[in-house]
Design a protein around this motif. Structure first.
Motif, PDB file in Angstrom:
ATOM      1  N   HIS A 185       0.278  -8.436   3.250  1.00 15.84           N
ATOM      2  CA  HIS A 185      -0.500  -7.327   3.807  1.00 15.84           C
ATOM      3  C   HIS A 185      -1.799  -7.900   4.372  1.00 15.84           C
ATOM      4  O   HIS A 185      -2.888  -7.624   3.884  1.00 15.84           O
ATOM      5  CB  HIS A 185      -0.770  -6.283   2.717  1.00 15.84           C
ATOM      6  CG  HIS A 185      -1.351  -5.014   3.218  1.00 15.84           C
ATOM      7  ND1 HIS A 185      -1.911  -4.077   2.377  1.00 15.84           N
ATOM      8  CD2 HIS A 185      -1.481  -4.497   4.477  1.00 15.84           C
ATOM      9  CE1 HIS A 185      -2.352  -3.051   3.085  1.00 15.84           C
ATOM     10  NE2 HIS A 185      -2.102  -3.284   4.357  1.00 15.84           N
ATOM     11  N   GLU A 243       0.757   2.016   2.721  1.00 16.57           N
ATOM     12  CA  GLU A 243       1.561   0.830   2.456  1.00 16.57           C
ATOM     13  C   GLU A 243       0.684  -0.304   1.957  1.00 16.57           C
ATOM     14  O   GLU A 243      -0.507  -0.365   2.239  1.00 16.57           O
ATOM     15  CB  GLU A 243       2.293   0.383   3.724  1.00 16.57           C
ATOM     16  CG  GLU A 243       3.376   1.329   4.180  1.00 16.57           C
ATOM     17  CD  GLU A 243       4.144   0.786   5.370  1.00 16.57           C
ATOM     18  OE1 GLU A 243       5.389   0.710   5.293  1.00 16.57           O
ATOM     19  OE2 GLU A 243       3.510   0.433   6.381  1.00 16.57           O
ATOM     20  N   ASN A 244       1.294  -1.222   1.220  1.00 16.38           N
ATOM     21  CA  ASN A 244       0.590  -2.401   0.730  1.00 16.38           C
ATOM     22  C   ASN A 244       1.625  -3.471   0.409  1.00 16.38           C
ATOM     23  O   ASN A 244       2.828  -3.285   0.657  1.00 16.38           O
ATOM     24  CB  ASN A 244      -0.272  -2.042  -0.491  1.00 16.38           C
ATOM     25  CG  ASN A 244       0.515  -1.371  -1.599  1.00 16.38           C
ATOM     26  OD1 ASN A 244       1.481  -1.922  -2.114  1.00 16.38           O
ATOM     27  ND2 ASN A 244       0.124  -0.151  -1.972  1.00 16.38           N
ATOM     28  N   ASP A 267       1.668  -7.848   9.298  1.00 18.26           N
ATOM     29  CA  ASP A 267       2.190  -7.477   7.982  1.00 18.26           C
ATOM     30  C   ASP A 267       3.714  -7.472   7.993  1.00 18.26           C
ATOM     31  O   ASP A 267       4.345  -7.187   9.019  1.00 18.26           O
ATOM     32  CB  ASP A 267       1.687  -6.083   7.590  1.00 18.26           C
ATOM     33  CG  ASP A 267       0.169  -5.993   7.524  1.00 18.26           C
ATOM     34  OD1 ASP A 267      -0.463  -7.018   7.202  1.00 18.26           O
ATOM     35  OD2 ASP A 267      -0.373  -4.910   7.798  1.00 18.26           O
ATOM     36  N   ALA A 321       0.599  -2.455   8.566  1.00 12.15           N
ATOM     37  CA  ALA A 321       1.023  -1.507   7.530  1.00 12.15           C
ATOM     38  C   ALA A 321       0.258  -0.197   7.653  1.00 12.15           C
ATOM     39  O   ALA A 321      -0.916  -0.170   8.044  1.00 12.15           O
ATOM     40  CB  ALA A 321       0.804  -2.120   6.153  1.00 12.15           C
ATOM     41  N   HIS A 354      -1.780  -6.390  -3.503  1.00 13.77           N
ATOM     42  CA  HIS A 354      -2.351  -5.054  -3.694  1.00 13.77           C
ATOM     43  C   HIS A 354      -3.053  -4.984  -5.042  1.00 13.77           C
ATOM     44  O   HIS A 354      -4.063  -4.303  -5.198  1.00 13.77           O
ATOM     45  CB  HIS A 354      -1.243  -4.014  -3.613  1.00 13.77           C
ATOM     46  CG  HIS A 354      -1.685  -2.621  -3.945  1.00 13.77           C
ATOM     47  ND1 HIS A 354      -2.624  -1.948  -3.194  1.00 13.77           N
ATOM     48  CD2 HIS A 354      -1.325  -1.781  -4.956  1.00 13.77           C
ATOM     49  CE1 HIS A 354      -2.826  -0.747  -3.713  1.00 13.77           C
ATOM     50  NE2 HIS A 354      -2.058  -0.623  -4.784  1.00 13.77           N
TER      51      HIS A 354
END
Length: 317
Positions: free
Chosen positions: A140, A47-48, A158, A43, A83
């Motif tokens: 992630h 991004e997450n 990911d 990622a 996240h």
């Protein structure tokens, strides 16, 4: 219950085995021999798990433009690499869809979360509390992974996938969810310490890979055979087996135990690495356009903590 569609999202960045050769001296051939992995996705910095869950949902809806997203009345998200553990991936997807006042559930049962999420949907449908559910699985791994760990640092990738389940079929080609079986084997072997993710310590570690390998081979084959037997389905009539994408040798071992033609096993770990609970769903998305009337598919999974499960899908004739 039926599966109307599935779609996946993969980050753009590709990390090859040569990265780990430069980083800690692990030869690419050594990684391939032990895991089957040649490259994995990573990622981007912006991004997450939440953004990838949203991206997979967008991809799903883009592929079924006639579907009214506002009719979704349940969202279940699965991840062990969140996240945020409060504003979860499920909430992020709900906000993206702008559907207020519906149940949103986020779960973690390691790499088997996909099938536990499907079971939650089954429960809501059975109780009459929902009829159109979105399941999103997103990992992630690289946010937690220690790349310098020579035992497991090279395993992880990911990615995310989104699946639309409905109580009644929306189209003739929808897959019938025949049965889902899940279980936990936490009392077995090194389940309590074989795979752990402790953010304050070292992130994702796998100090007992041999035990993971042995238990995964045992339970994935066992639960798959149990599902085949329950429906008097000879393995030769199974169109596809989609195993959890943890290790290509595990998949090969399970296929051999079942007596299945290896060509019917779906694998993406060579290109994506271990994408956790998203891996099997991504695999289903990759073969979606190839599924024909009468095809029978089993997804079988195994995860840290030694959770496991299998799901039988069938495309009506």
């Amino acid at each position: 219950m039926y599966l109307h569609h599935v779609a996946a999202y993969l980050p753009v960045a590709v990390v090859t085995n040569e990265h780990f050769t430069r980083l800690n001296g692990l030869a690419s051939d050594w990684i391939i021999e032990r895991t089957g992995i040649r490259e994995r996705r990573k990622a981007a910095s912006d991004e997450n798990a939440n953004t990838m869950a949203i991206a997979a949902t967008r991809a799903l809806l883009a592929e079924i433009p006639a579907f009214d997203a506002a009719s979704i009345d349940l969202i279940v998200a699965g991840t062990y690499t969140p996240h945020d553990t409060i504003y979860t991936a499920a909430h992020a997807v709900q906000r993206e869809l702008n559907i207020n006042e519906i149940p949103v559930v986020s779960i973690s049962s390691a790499c088997s979360s996909l099938l536990n999420a499907v079971e939650i949907v089954e429960g809501y449908f059975a109780l009459g509390k929902a009829s159109r559910a979105l399941v999103v699985v997103s990992e992630h791994n690289t946010a937690y992974n220690n790349e310098e760990d020579t035992m497991a640092g090279h395993l992880w990738g990911d990615g995310a996938a989104a699946l639309l389940f409905t109580k009644e079929p929306l189209a003739p080609g929808d897959l019938h969810v025949v049965q889902v079986l899940t279980g936990g084997a936490a009392p077995m072997g090194k389940a309590d310490e074989a795979v752990t993710l402790k953010p304050v310590d070292k992130g994702i570690v796998m100090p007992y890979g041999r035990d993971v390998f042995q238990q995964a081979c045992t339970y994935m084959a066992r639960i798959t055979q149990q599902l085949l037997d329950a429906h008097q389905l000879p393995v030769a009539e199974l169109s596809y087996l989609i195993p959890h994408q943890a290790n290509l040798r595990i998949s090969a071992n399970v296929v051999k135990q079942l007596g299945l033609d290896p060509a019917r096993a779906v694998n993406n770990i060579d290109r994506l690495g271990n994408t956790g609970c998203a891996g099997a769903a991504i695999g289903l998305a990759e073969i979606w356009s190839k599924i024909k009337a009468g095809d029978k598919i089993i997804i079988t999974v195994f995860g840290g903590g030694y959770s496991y499960g299998a799901m039988l899908l069938e495309k009506p004739v």
